[in-house]
Design a protein around this motif. Structure first.
Motif, PDB file in Angstrom:
ATOM      1  N   LEU A  93      36.216  31.020  34.670  1.00  0.00           N
ATOM      2  CA  LEU A  93      37.067  31.062  33.478  1.00  0.00           C
ATOM      3  C   LEU A  93      38.439  31.625  33.824  1.00  0.00           C
ATOM      4  O   LEU A  93      38.557  32.727  34.337  1.00  0.00           O
ATOM      5  N   PHE A  95      41.781  33.014  32.314  1.00  0.00           N
ATOM      6  CA  PHE A  95      42.219  33.567  31.031  1.00  0.00           C
ATOM      7  C   PHE A  95      43.588  33.047  30.616  1.00  0.00           C
ATOM      8  O   PHE A  95      44.366  32.561  31.423  1.00  0.00           O
ATOM      9  N   GLU A  99      48.519  38.162  33.324  1.00  0.00           N
ATOM     10  CA  GLU A  99      48.763  39.565  33.664  1.00  0.00           C
ATOM     11  C   GLU A  99      47.514  40.430  33.508  1.00  0.00           C
ATOM     12  O   GLU A  99      47.469  41.543  33.998  1.00  0.00           O
ATOM     13  N   TYR A 100      46.478  39.907  32.860  1.00  0.00           N
ATOM     14  CA  TYR A 100      45.260  40.699  32.729  1.00  0.00           C
ATOM     15  C   TYR A 100      44.434  40.711  33.996  1.00  0.00           C
ATOM     16  O   TYR A 100      43.513  41.493  34.127  1.00  0.00           O
ATOM     17  N   GLN A 101      44.691  39.813  34.912  1.00  0.00           N
ATOM     18  CA  GLN A 101      43.819  39.801  36.082  1.00  0.00           C
ATOM     19  C   GLN A 101      44.513  40.116  37.398  1.00  0.00           C
ATOM     20  O   GLN A 101      43.856  40.527  38.350  1.00  0.00           O
ATOM     21  N   LEU A 102      45.840  39.930  37.492  1.00  0.00           N
ATOM     22  CA  LEU A 102      46.511  40.172  38.770  1.00  0.00           C
ATOM     23  C   LEU A 102      46.593  41.668  39.040  1.00  0.00           C
ATOM     24  O   LEU A 102      46.993  42.435  38.179  1.00  0.00           O
ATOM     25  N   PHE A 103      46.203  42.096  40.227  1.00  0.00           N
ATOM     26  CA  PHE A 103      46.320  43.532  40.504  1.00  0.00           C
ATOM     27  C   PHE A 103      46.539  43.872  41.967  1.00  0.00           C
ATOM     28  O   PHE A 103      46.883  44.999  42.294  1.00  0.00           O
ATOM     29  N   GLU A 104      46.337  42.928  42.890  1.00  0.00           N
ATOM     30  CA  GLU A 104      46.448  43.270  44.309  1.00  0.00           C
ATOM     31  C   GLU A 104      47.907  43.293  44.759  1.00  0.00           C
ATOM     32  O   GLU A 104      48.801  42.842  44.048  1.00  0.00           O
ATOM     33  N   ASP A 110      44.800  38.754  46.046  1.00  0.00           N
ATOM     34  CA  ASP A 110      44.349  38.502  44.699  1.00  0.00           C
ATOM     35  C   ASP A 110      43.479  37.253  44.611  1.00  0.00           C
ATOM     36  O   ASP A 110      42.488  37.215  43.880  1.00  0.00           O
ATOM     37  N   PHE A 113      39.999  37.851  46.020  1.00  0.00           N
ATOM     38  CA  PHE A 113      39.225  38.900  45.339  1.00  0.00           C
ATOM     39  C   PHE A 113      37.957  38.328  44.698  1.00  0.00           C
ATOM     40  O   PHE A 113      36.862  38.861  44.880  1.00  0.00           O
ATOM     41  N   GLY A 114      38.121  37.213  43.959  1.00  0.00           N
ATOM     42  CA  GLY A 114      36.967  36.605  43.284  1.00  0.00           C
ATOM     43  C   GLY A 114      35.898  36.154  44.269  1.00  0.00           C
ATOM     44  O   GLY A 114      34.749  36.602  44.195  1.00  0.00           O
ATOM     45  N   ASN A 117      33.960  38.934  45.830  1.00  0.00           N
ATOM     46  CA  ASN A 117      33.000  39.553  44.915  1.00  0.00           C
ATOM     47  C   ASN A 117      31.694  38.783  44.871  1.00  0.00           C
ATOM     48  O   ASN A 117      30.643  39.335  44.587  1.00  0.00           O
ATOM     49  N   PHE A 148      53.372  40.539  41.219  1.00  0.00           N
ATOM     50  CA  PHE A 148      54.123  41.050  40.067  1.00  0.00           C
ATOM     51  C   PHE A 148      55.583  40.629  40.076  1.00  0.00           C
ATOM     52  O   PHE A 148      56.283  40.790  39.091  1.00  0.00           O
ATOM     53  N   ILE A 163      40.684  31.537  40.515  1.00  0.00           N
ATOM     54  CA  ILE A 163      39.391  31.039  40.013  1.00  0.00           C
ATOM     55  C   ILE A 163      38.947  29.810  40.816  1.00  0.00           C
ATOM     56  O   ILE A 163      37.771  29.668  41.159  1.00  0.00           O
TER      57      ILE A 163
ATOM     58  N   ILE B 232      41.263  43.320  30.036  1.00  0.00           N
ATOM     59  CA  ILE B 232      41.349  43.300  31.496  1.00  0.00           C
ATOM     60  C   ILE B 232      39.950  43.316  32.100  1.00  0.00           C
ATOM     61  O   ILE B 232      39.652  42.582  33.041  1.00  0.00           O
ATOM     62  N   ALA B 235      38.593  39.924  31.967  1.00  0.00           N
ATOM     63  CA  ALA B 235      39.222  39.024  32.937  1.00  0.00           C
ATOM     64  C   ALA B 235      38.698  39.307  34.341  1.00  0.00           C
ATOM     65  O   ALA B 235      38.442  38.379  35.111  1.00  0.00           O
ATOM     66  N   GLN B 236      38.524  40.583  34.663  1.00  0.00           N
ATOM     67  CA  GLN B 236      38.018  40.904  36.002  1.00  0.00           C
ATOM     68  C   GLN B 236      36.532  40.582  36.109  1.00  0.00           C
ATOM     69  O   GLN B 236      36.068  40.157  37.171  1.00  0.00           O
ATOM     70  N   SER B 238      35.130  38.120  34.866  1.00  0.00           N
ATOM     71  CA  SER B 238      34.967  36.696  35.137  1.00  0.00           C
ATOM     72  C   SER B 238      35.307  36.375  36.586  1.00  0.00           C
ATOM     73  O   SER B 238      35.088  35.260  37.042  1.00  0.00           O
ATOM     74  N   ARG B 239      35.838  37.348  37.333  1.00  0.00           N
ATOM     75  CA  ARG B 239      36.004  37.140  38.769  1.00  0.00           C
ATOM     76  C   ARG B 239      34.963  37.924  39.561  1.00  0.00           C
ATOM     77  O   ARG B 239      35.158  38.266  40.722  1.00  0.00           O
ATOM     78  N   GLY B 240      33.885  38.269  38.889  1.00  0.00           N
ATOM     79  CA  GLY B 240      32.767  38.838  39.621  1.00  0.00           C
ATOM     80  C   GLY B 240      32.757  40.347  39.717  1.00  0.00           C
ATOM     81  O   GLY B 240      31.953  40.899  40.452  1.00  0.00           O
ATOM     82  N   VAL B 260      45.472  48.984  37.702  1.00  0.00           N
ATOM     83  CA  VAL B 260      46.759  48.375  38.060  1.00  0.00           C
ATOM     84  C   VAL B 260      47.287  47.480  36.937  1.00  0.00           C
ATOM     85  O   VAL B 260      48.407  47.683  36.465  1.00  0.00           O
ATOM     86  N   PRO B 261      46.479  46.504  36.456  1.00  0.00           N
ATOM     87  CA  PRO B 261      47.002  45.710  35.335  1.00  0.00           C
ATOM     88  C   PRO B 261      47.329  46.571  34.125  1.00  0.00           C
ATOM     89  O   PRO B 261      48.288  46.323  33.412  1.00  0.00           O
ATOM     90  N   ILE B 265      50.875  46.451  32.418  1.00  0.00           N
ATOM     91  CA  ILE B 265      50.998  46.027  31.025  1.00  0.00           C
ATOM     92  C   ILE B 265      51.637  47.134  30.184  1.00  0.00           C
ATOM     93  O   ILE B 265      52.483  46.864  29.333  1.00  0.00           O
TER      94      ILE B 265
END
Ligand SMILES: Nc1ncnc2c1ncn2[C@@H]1O[C@H](COP(=O)(O)OP(=O)(O)OP(=O)(O)O)[C@@H](O)[C@H]1O
Ligand SMILES: [Mg+2]
Lengths: 286, 321
Positions: A93, A95, A99-104, A110, A113-114, A117, A148, A163, B232, B235-236, B238-240, B260-261, B265
């Protein structure tokens, strides 16, 4: 059936006790082979809420969602024996807001990452990252950049790549083309079509663009006011009288055809899908 | 996450809602001072009863407040334990030796394991945990067959127990009173009230308007940020990322993927907010007119007088009793 909704209702809890009903009595079946579904409906009709049920992020308040044989109900998470995580690899999925999922620190990290996991080895994940970054219309140079510092559209592409690299069986995208330029949008939709055709995977796209629905989808699902009001072929949808009520409009090509029909006082034998077909139809009557 | 109700306004109709925010803030302040003046457990329990009466008249369900107290339960428990263990005056209530033996250490581990695996089926997890801890302690002091591994003294004094209960009640009163204020006052009113009350600080070059603004923005954004955190996490997930389990190393990664997000934000939000305020010509310190004019009514005077009476009474009790 890979995903099956049975009488699903869902309410968002709120502080003042009045819960907000976002889904009401949804019944829906989705196969993991070869469907290209678009999910449409006005703002706030519950589309995002619906797709978050498809990989067990949200649990229905009543009814059940069965995903690859695992039945998700209100109290499913109480029982720790049921592992929901593998479902999220099968149903990927993306989203609505990247911005809710990017963090590396880097785009590469990034994207991998999925997959990591879900137990993919690092070098295999990097190999996938190099593939998917091209698929979403960016170059390998982007892999070293910070997510970012990217523009909104680029972030969107990176989040989609993240994804895609998980190689899900069913790919669900919440408004993947919003905020993209027309060319980028078309390229992405072509990419999804390719995945759909070559790998015979199911694609589900939320969109507000009727042209996308008409051009790409093999099936369209319409949400209106927390209810599922239409599930069928795009062709038939645009003949439905209710589309005004559901706050939808017609794809450009059908709009033009209808106007032509009214102006020339004729009816074409079928509805065209593109300008060339319209041209052929015109030749037939003139 | 939804339990945190501090900073959350809930519409209603009782007298608490009709009061002027200034009088509510003042009343809160006076009552808090009173709570600190008390030194005796019985008196502060009377005060707790008084607070419950306010809740009742104000039409605020006690369960709401209880739910709001849950996040600080751990804090309360810690304070309580430390107080009980470290105040060593007054008569001894309980004096026992906790003995760890080869047999009861096994039972203890068994109890903890059973607790660990059954706790998710129990509704009130907190009481279950307390019950298990008390049970284990009782066993350690009473049931001591087998070879002794180690033993230590556990002595509880009356002053420790009373002092601990006292501090607990005081904390509960303070949190409840502040929750009443934020539950019944719209953030805008709260802001305005604070600003007016802090006005005298302008004399010493502290800008009351800014302080009020800072506080009200912070309160306003608590629920929003919780919502963001929730999104968040989805969203995370859903990436496991499985936030419910994982080894320590995974946990660190999970928290980073959330924080971090969250920071990005929040910064973006505050940027947007600053721009939005500027776009509406907000200039700090400028003279502004108000849509809402606060009106101080006789009921406000009444409440303040009542609170002052309470304060006087507490001082009198403290000095003469
Ligand atoms: N976290 C939430 N808490 C409470 N209510 C929510 C939450 N998320 C969504 N809602 C409400 O649920 C309804 C459905 O929301 P949803 O996000 O599914 O709409 P949508 O169809 O995706 O809309 P859009 O086209 O704008 O993305 C909306 O009316 C929204 O206000
Ligand atoms: Mg949405």
């Amino acid at each position: 059936m890979a995903i099956k909704f049975e009488q699903v209702s869902f309410q968002y809890p709120s502080f003042d006790g009045k819960n907000f009903s976002a889904l009401e009595n949804i019944n829906l079946e989705i196969s993991d082979k070869g469907e290209f579904i678009t999910l449409i409906g006005e703002t706030g009709s519950g589309k995002s809420t619906l797709v978050q049920h498809m990989n067990a992020l949200l649990r229905p308040n009543t009814g059940s969602v069965t995903i690859y044989g695992i039945k998700i109900e209100k109290n499913t998470n109480k029982n720790k024996k049921i592992k929901l995580n593998p479902l999220r690899q099968k149903v990927g999925l993306v989203f609505q807001f990247p911005e809710y999922q990017l963090f590396e620190e880097t785009v590469l990290k990034d994207i991998i990452f999925g997959p990591k996991n879900f137990g993919v080895k690092e070098d295999e994940a990097i190999k996938r990252a190099k593939e998917v970054i091209k698929h979403v219309g960016l170059t390998e140079d982007y892999l070293g950049r910070s997510p970012f510092n990217l523009s909104g559209g680029e972030q969107k592409r990176v989040s989609i790549a993240g994804i895609l690299a998980m190689e899900p069986d069913i790919l669900v995208l919440d408004e993947p083309t919003s905020g993209l330029d027309p060319k980028g949008r078309d390229a992405l939709l072509e990419l999804f079509t390719n995945i759909h055709k070559k790998l015979n995977k199911t694609i589900i796209i939320i969109t507000h663009d009727m042209n996308t629905v008409y051009k790409y989808a093999s099936r369209v699902v319409v949400m209106h006011d927390a209810k599922l009001v239409y599930d069928g072929l795009p062709n038939m949808l645009f003949m439905d009288e209710n589309i005004e009520k559901w706050n939808l409009d017609l794809p450009d090509i059908i709009g033009i055809t209808k106007q032509l029909e009214a102006k020339l006082d004729i009816t074409f034998t079928k509805k065209p899908h593109n300008v060339n077909e319209l041209f052929e139809l015109m030749k037939g009557v003139l | 996450m939804k339990n945190i109700i501090v900073g959350q306004y809930i519409p209603g109709k009782s007298f608490l809602y009709k009061m002027d925010p200034r009088s509510k803030i003042l009343a809160l302040f006076i009552l808090m001072v009173s709570a600190f003046v008390f030194k005796d457990i019985t008196h502060i329990i009377y005060m707790l009863l008084g607070v419950l009466v306010i809740l009742k008249i104000g039409g605020i369900p006690i369960m709401r407040i209880a739910r709001g107290l849950r996040p600080i339960m751990i804090l309360l428990l810690f304070t309580f334990t430390f107080q009980v263990l470290f105040i060593k005056t007054g008569p001894v209530i309980l004096d026992t030796v906790l003995t760890l033996t080869t047999i009861n250490i096994g039972i203890m581990i068994l109890a903890i394991v059973v607790w660990y695996y059954t706790r998710r089926y129990i509704k009130s997890k907190f009481f279950y945990m307390v019950l298990v801890i008390v049970g284990i302690l009782t066993m350690l002091s009473l049931f001591t067959p087998g070879t002794v591994i180690s033993s230590s003294n556990l002595t509880i004094y009356e002053d420790g127990l009373l002092g601990a209960s006292f501090i607990m009640v005081r904390l509960i009163i303070i949190v409840t009173l502040s929750t009443i204020l934020t539950l019944t006052t719209k953030p805008t009113d709260l802001n305005l009230g604070l600003e007016r009350i802090l006005k005298p600080l302008n004399l010493v070059k502290i800008n009351s308007e800014e302080i009020a603004l800072i506080i009200s923005i912070a309160l306003r954004y608590i629920p929003t940020l919780l919502d963001e955190a929730n999104k968040i996490m989805l969203a995370q997930a859903s990436r496991g990322v499985d936030f419910t389990e994982g080894k320590f190393k995974d946990k660190v990664m999970q928290i980073i993927s959330l924080l971090v997000p969250m920071f990005i934000i929040s910064f973006k939000r505050s940027d947007d907010l600053a721009n939005a305020m500027e776009a509406r010509s907000f200039v700090p310190g400028n003279k502004r007119t108000r849509i809402h004019i606060l009106s101080w009514q006789s009921r406000d005077t009444l409440v303040i007088v009542f609170c002052l009476l309470v304060l006087t009474a507490t001082v009198v009790v403290r000095v003469y009793l």
